[in-house]
Design a protein around this motif. Structure first.
Motif, PDB file in Angstrom:
ATOM      1  N   UNK A   1       0.802  -1.261  -0.165  1.00  0.00           N
ATOM      2  CA  UNK A   1      -0.100  -0.025  -0.114  1.00  0.00           C
ATOM      3  C   UNK A   1       1.122   1.260   0.023  1.00  0.00           C
ATOM      4  N   UNK A   2       0.343   2.196  -0.800  1.00  0.00           N
ATOM      5  CA  UNK A   2       1.382   3.489  -0.618  1.00  0.00           C
ATOM      6  C   UNK A   2       1.942   4.084   0.789  1.00  0.00           C
ATOM      7  N   UNK A   3       0.949   3.834   1.882  1.00  0.00           N
ATOM      8  CA  UNK A   3       1.805   4.444   3.170  1.00  0.00           C
ATOM      9  C   UNK A   3       2.741   3.649   3.305  1.00  0.00           C
ATOM     10  N   UNK A   4       2.837   2.191   3.017  1.00  0.00           N
ATOM     11  CA  UNK A   4       3.644   1.424   3.487  1.00  0.00           C
ATOM     12  C   UNK A   4       4.941   1.503   2.539  1.00  0.00           C
ATOM     13  N   UNK A   5       4.812   1.797   1.457  1.00  0.00           N
ATOM     14  CA  UNK A   5       5.975   1.998   0.462  1.00  0.00           C
ATOM     15  C   UNK A   5       6.400   3.368   0.984  1.00  0.00           C
ATOM     16  N   UNK A   6       5.744   4.260   1.418  1.00  0.00           N
ATOM     17  CA  UNK A   6       6.667   5.436   2.007  1.00  0.00           C
ATOM     18  C   UNK A   6       7.359   5.066   3.083  1.00  0.00           C
ATOM     19  N   UNK A   7       6.826   4.315   3.990  1.00  0.00           N
ATOM     20  CA  UNK A   7       7.589   3.936   5.215  1.00  0.00           C
ATOM     21  C   UNK A   7       8.881   3.260   4.954  1.00  0.00           C
ATOM     22  N   UNK A   8       8.806   2.181   3.726  1.00  0.00           N
ATOM     23  CA  UNK A   8      10.056   1.651   3.398  1.00  0.00           C
ATOM     24  C   UNK A   8      11.152   2.776   2.998  1.00  0.00           C
TER      25      UNK A   8
END
Length: 403
Positions: A333-340
């Motif tokens: 998900x986009x928020x998780x990709x940002x967290x990466x």
């Protein structure tokens, strides 16, 4: 009907959620303490017995780290052995033991030290015993190295508590390093398995048949053996041996990474985060080995390992495993990709904070803030995964879940 029991139907649910929430809460406490000191204030009468920096180190290694490891192994081991996952009561009891350890450490200022030690040391043997019992059903000797590493992590925690109980004079610092470097060794083993495998699977699904990730056995042996030798050497105070082992493991790890086609993953966050995290783990080993020989800051190296290696890889694996084992598409998900992307930035800032004393408070506070932001994104985005019904996976997702 209450949805609460759903949380205890899989290791990826309860422990990946616990790890994410604890990553945020524990860092908020540490950030608050540091912010008060940066402003010239003083914090007294804390509920825990150890010094704040020791509480912070201990809880990130043995609190956050043990939850992330338990979630992965208790989810993956049944797939490795083609057996059923543990029943709901097991996950309820195991998570209660983990939580009891966190509560005991938090209130350690008013509890007898042996009681605190007993509460905190009870969790990993349950996890290790469960994993060992599953692996015995389909005995593969090389798999038991994972159980041995769990034992090393536990020994590190034991060394910490021996000093806190007054039974040794100076074993806590060594125990913290043993615990962290044992988790680093586990990442070297498991990350070295899943990163090229998942990349290869993704490439094959696009129809590619050549230029796939290569996994030479000699490099794997050097990286894994070296990474395992580091905490073993630290237990016996053999720092020169640990330094050489760390340099060998880190160098071999980067050499392995160069053969895994990381450039191909640039458009797939759920893949490139594995490559980047494994790279930071290997780089941290190089920095740690150099620091033990007198070149560079050991604290800076340990935080590259702790944030970039352990934090990055555990978030990468937890999010991927949670999506795959809940039957969802293996797309971050986009928020998780940002967290990466945020975790490596936090790693760099924390390294700068240790390497340049004049930037200590700004660097460490911003780094901690980024860590909190990243894990808040992780928890918020995957909340429905932890609490929701399992969906029907595609054949490709089923195959990856068994890897």
């Amino acid at each position: 009907m209450s949805r609460f029991p759903v949380l205890f139907t899989g290791g990826y649910r309860v422990f990946f959620l616990a790890a994410g929430l604890f990553a945020v809460l524990a860092m908020l406490v540490w950030e608050g303490y540091l912010a008060i000191h940066a402003a010239g204030g003083m914090v007294n009468d804390l509920p825990f017995a150890p010094a704040p920096h020791l509480w912070h180190a201990h809880e990130m290694i043995f609190g956050y780290g043990s939850a992330a490891i338990a979630g992965f192994l208790l989810t993956a081991a049944p797939n490795w052995t083609n057996t059923r996952t543990a029943p709901v009561p097991f996950f309820a009891i195991a998570s209660a033991l983990w939580l009891a350890g966190r509560v005991a450490i938090w209130w350690s200022g008013s509890l007898p030290a042996p009681v605190v030690a007993l509460a905190d040391l009870a969790f990993l043997p349950v996890v290790g015993g469960s994993v060992a019992a599953l692996l015995l059903k389909r005995f593969k000797p090389r798999q038991f190295i994972i159980v041995a590493v769990i034992g090393l992590i536990w020994v590190g925690n034991l060394l910490v508590h021996l000093e806190w109980m007054g039974w040794t004079d100076d074993s806590a610092a060594a125990g913290l390093r043993v615990g962290l470097l044992s988790i680093v060794a586990l990442i070297t083993i498991l990350g070295g398995r899943v990163t090229p495998a998942f990349t290869r699977n993704a490439m094959i699904r696009t129809g590619r048949e050549d230029g796939l990730p290569a996994t030479p056995m000699p490099l794997a042996v050097v990286s894994i053996a070296g990474a395992l030798l580091v905490p073993l050497s630290l237990i016996f105070g053999l720092e020169p041996v640990a330094a050489i082992a760390a340099l060998l493991a880190g160098g071999a790890g980067l050499a392995r990474l160069a053969l895994w086609r990381g450039g191909w993953t640039v458009r797939q966050p759920i893949l490139w985060t594995l490559h980047l995290s494994y790279g930071l783990n290997a780089l941290g080993l190089l920095l740690f080995g150099a620091a033990l020989l007198g070149y560079g800051s050991e604290i800076a190296a340990l935080h590259v390992l702790g944030i970039g290696g352990v934090g990055g890889m555990t978030m990468s694996v937890m999010s991927r495993a949670a999506l795959g084992h809940s039957g969802r598409a293996l797309v971050a998900p986009t928020p998780v990709a940002l967290a990466y992307a945020v975790i490596p930035a936090a790693t760099v800032l924390r390294f700068v904070a240790s390497a340049f004393p004049e930037l200590y408070f700004p660097g460490i506070l911003i780094s901690g803030g980024l860590w909190i932001f990243a894990f808040t994104l992780y928890v918020a985005a995957l909340w429905p995964v932890f609490w929701g019904e399992r969906q029907r996976p595609t054949p490709a997702d089923r195959q990856e879940a068994r890897t």
